[in-house]
Scaffold this motif. Structure first.
Motif, PDB file in Angstrom:
ATOM      1  N   GLU A   1      -2.671   9.517  -5.492  1.00 47.08           N
ATOM      2  CA  GLU A   1      -2.257  10.684  -4.715  1.00 47.08           C
ATOM      3  C   GLU A   1      -1.004  10.419  -3.891  1.00 47.08           C
ATOM      4  OE1 GLU A   1      -5.550   8.930  -1.960  1.00 47.08           O
ATOM      5  OE2 GLU A   1      -4.890   8.793  -4.035  1.00 47.08           O
ATOM      6  N   HIS A   2      -0.834   9.195  -3.411  1.00 53.82           N
ATOM      7  CA  HIS A   2       0.348   8.900  -2.594  1.00 53.82           C
ATOM      8  C   HIS A   2       1.588   8.745  -3.464  1.00 53.82           C
ATOM      9  CE1 HIS A   2      -3.109   7.535  -0.053  1.00 53.82           C
ATOM     10  NE2 HIS A   2      -2.520   8.414   0.720  1.00 53.82           N
ATOM     11  N   HIS A   3       1.415   8.215  -4.668  1.00 57.48           N
ATOM     12  CA  HIS A   3       2.550   8.161  -5.600  1.00 57.48           C
ATOM     13  C   HIS A   3       3.002   9.571  -5.984  1.00 57.48           C
ATOM     14  CE1 HIS A   3       1.066   4.000  -6.118  1.00 57.48           C
ATOM     15  NE2 HIS A   3       2.322   3.731  -6.389  1.00 57.48           N
TER      16      HIS A   3
ATOM     17  N   PRO B   1       0.820  -1.222   0.000  1.00 56.62           N
ATOM     18  CA  PRO B   1       0.000   0.000   0.000  1.00 56.62           C
ATOM     19  C   PRO B   1       0.852   1.269   0.000  1.00 56.62           C
ATOM     20  CG  PRO B   1       0.016  -1.022   2.171  1.00 56.62           C
ATOM     21  CD  PRO B   1       0.791  -1.931   1.286  1.00 56.62           C
ATOM     22  N   PRO B   2       0.807   2.061  -1.062  1.00 52.94           N
ATOM     23  CA  PRO B   2       1.636   3.285  -1.116  1.00 52.94           C
ATOM     24  C   PRO B   2       1.293   4.285  -0.023  1.00 52.94           C
ATOM     25  CG  PRO B   2       0.076   3.189  -2.951  1.00 52.94           C
ATOM     26  CD  PRO B   2       0.042   1.853  -2.312  1.00 52.94           C
ATOM     27  N   LYS B   3       0.053   4.233   0.477  1.00 53.83           N
ATOM     28  CA  LYS B   3      -0.342   5.137   1.563  1.00 53.83           C
ATOM     29  C   LYS B   3       0.565   4.949   2.778  1.00 53.83           C
ATOM     30  CE  LYS B   3      -4.494   6.433   4.234  1.00 53.83           C
ATOM     31  NZ  LYS B   3      -4.077   6.131   5.613  1.00 53.83           N
TER      32      LYS B   3
ATOM     33  N   ILE C   1      14.118   6.255  -2.295  1.00 53.47           N
ATOM     34  CA  ILE C   1      13.742   5.025  -2.991  1.00 53.47           C
ATOM     35  C   ILE C   1      12.680   5.349  -4.028  1.00 53.47           C
ATOM     36  CG2 ILE C   1      12.717   2.727  -2.730  1.00 53.47           C
ATOM     37  CD1 ILE C   1      13.919   2.665   0.101  1.00 53.47           C
ATOM     38  N   GLN C   2      12.880   4.896  -5.247  1.00 54.01           N
ATOM     39  CA  GLN C   2      11.934   5.188  -6.320  1.00 54.01           C
ATOM     40  C   GLN C   2      10.691   4.317  -6.167  1.00 54.01           C
ATOM     41  OE1 GLN C   2      13.523   4.813 -10.287  1.00 54.01           O
ATOM     42  NE2 GLN C   2      11.550   5.169 -11.275  1.00 54.01           N
ATOM     43  N   ILE C   3       9.532   4.964  -6.026  1.00 58.28           N
ATOM     44  CA  ILE C   3       8.265   4.262  -5.880  1.00 58.28           C
ATOM     45  C   ILE C   3       7.424   4.529  -7.123  1.00 58.28           C
ATOM     46  CG2 ILE C   3       6.230   3.883  -4.444  1.00 58.28           C
ATOM     47  CD1 ILE C   3       8.836   3.318  -2.973  1.00 58.28           C
ATOM     48  N   SER C   4       7.030   3.466  -7.810  1.00 59.72           N
ATOM     49  CA  SER C   4       6.225   3.617  -9.010  1.00 59.72           C
ATOM     50  C   SER C   4       4.975   2.747  -8.881  1.00 59.72           C
ATOM     51  CB  SER C   4       7.038   3.224 -10.247  1.00 59.72           C
ATOM     52  OG  SER C   4       6.318   3.530 -11.428  1.00 59.72           O
TER      53      SER C   4
END
Length: 466
Positions: free
Chosen positions: A165-167, A38-40, A177-180
């Motif tokens: 929205e979190h991305h 979960p990106p949140k 850290i790259q988050i995609s």
């Protein structure tokens, strides 16, 4: 126990395996290009109160094991306290021997918490208290867990209607850290599913497009593809039973969509024609934007209707399906390739009987334009274990080039799952080290070490343009 179960040479059976792992693989960063985290929680940099919230909640692998042992659902997904749930998991762990959960559990305790005791009913109280104390510290926040695992790139999986929205917030932050994200539009494709019309309505609301025709649907999907692309997405993912390929005409597809929107019953042929048309359309769009497409094939989902009704999807009631795969997949890939619209593609199978089918299939469409353009993905879900990964590596080696393989991913919902990369790397190094010792490969550590490093890290870095 006098000797540690998890030690430096775990799964490494000779000096060649040890050298390959420790000198060429161990310290490579992790590129986790498919998971369900979960990106949140990454954006909020969550701190977790105990191992139950971080480790057991949401983990249907553990839930299935606990149910098999006869543990009541109250202590699995029910209203028991976190400590009670942990104690019942600890009771289960000794009985998971020879299941990958046994290895994963102890690798994760060792790598994140420096705990090398075997988890069981005797050690459970101490381990729960020690890990709870550590987790209360910001040193064990969500982002710091990713740092501890040496993660460099992380790709979560989102539905087209997700606002990301979190991305967006993470991309604008100073988090290193790259988050995609990966675009997963299966709900727009699987027209035979219950709730399809409701989903299309939601997609229409998200895009502010009234979806009454197939063209409207395509416009809405392109709208979201472009939205995802603008926010850094370069990967898609599809979780399908099999790739459908039934010849269709545009008028037939329009009629099928119209029938569905009116609530009429569709035939199997109708469903297959529609799925073929929409998936081809999407794959052409991916190619135009230079995306990587992933196909996870072969799951038989929601088998226990009673428990699915109570707990919902992704709660541990899925298994391996035995769908025909070769012909539809071949025709689908060929339809794209014949127009030179086949993008980079990763194919994962869940039925081990299809290993050689997939390993052979990828060679049909590796056309020399890109190194390893079409990939046979790593052992997935029920095959994400020592035997499954070894068989996948062997099938790929026998029918393709393991040297071009892009390696491991977690496909996980847990922030403690990254030692699965270590697990894979140890298995890979032991496989090659064993063949060096037997004289089936030369004792050329520089060259074979490079191959190991490429599979562990560099091939994926090149493949995903990171």
């Amino acid at each position: 126990m006098n000797a540690r179960f998890i030690h430096d040479h775990f799964l490494l059976e000779n000096k060649y395996a040890e050298e390959l792992y420790h000198n060429h693989s161990k310290n490579q960063p992790i590129l986790d290009y498919h998971n369900h985290l979960p990106p949140k929680e990454i954006w909020e940099d969550n701190v977790y109160p105990n191992l139950t919230t971080l480790w057991i909640n949401g983990d249907h692998y553990k839930w299935r094991a606990m149910r098999t042992l006869g543990i009541n659902e109250h202590f699995i997904t029910g209203t028991a306290t976190d400590k009670e749930k942990f104690m019942h998991w600890a009771k289960t762990v000794p009985y998971t021997l020879r299941n990958p959960l046994y290895h994963w559990t102890h690798l994760e305790l060792a790598r994140y918490f420096d705990i090398y005791d075997v988890l069981n009913e005797t050690s459970a109280e101490t381990i729960f208290n020690e890990t709870s104390e550590k987790l209360s510290s910001q040193d064990y926040s969500c982002r710091n867990l990713l740092r501890r695992a040496n993660v460099e790139f992380l790709c979560t999986t989102e539905d087209p209607t997700d606002p990301l929205e979190h991305h967006k917030a993470l991309a604008e932050s100073d988090f290193e850290i790259q988050i995609s994200t990966a675009f997963r539009p299966d709900k727009a494709i699987l027209i035979g599913n219950e709730g399809y019309n409701e989903y299309v309505n939601t997609l229409g609301e998200t895009t502010q497009i009234t979806i009454n025709t197939v063209q409207n649907l395509k416009d809405a999907l392109i709208n979201r593809i472009d939205y995802f692309h603008a926010h850094g997405c370069r990967i898609c993912d599809h979780g399908l039973n099999q790739i459908s390929f039934t010849p269709f005409t545009d008028s037939e597809v329009e009629s099928i969509f119209e029938k569905k929107r009116k609530g009429q019953i569709l035939s199997r042929e109708d469903i297959s024609k529609f799925e073929t048309a929409v998936l081809l359309f999407l794959s052409e769009a991916y190619h135009a934007r230079g995306w990587v497409q992933q196909f996870h094939l072969g799951a038989l989902r929601n088998n226990n209707s009673r428990m699915h009704h109570i707990l919902g999807a992704d709660t541990g009631w899925d298994s391996i399906g035995d769908y025909p795969q070769a012909q539809g997949l071949s025709r689908f890939l060929n339809a794209l390739d014949s127009q030179d619209k086949l993008t980079k593609t990763i194919i994962y199978n869940l039925n081990p009987a299809d290993n050689e089918v997939m390993a052979a299939m990828i060679g049909n469409f590796n056309d020399g334009s890109i190194k390893g353009k079409v990939q046979f993905g790593s052992g997935w879900w029920f095959l994400d274990q020592k035997d499954g990964m070894t068989k996948q590596l062997n099938a790929l080696s026998n029918m393709g080039l393991i040297s071009c393989f892009i390696g491991m991913l977690t496909d996980s919902r847990s922030f403690l799952s990254f030692p699965r990369h270590e697990y894979f790397r140890r298995i890979l190094c032991n496989l090659l080290g064993d063949e060096i010792q037997r004289g089936e490969l030369p004792n050329d550590m520089e060259w074979i070490g490079k191959i190991v490093a490429d599979i562990s890290y560099f091939n994926a870095k090149e493949y995903f343009n990171l």
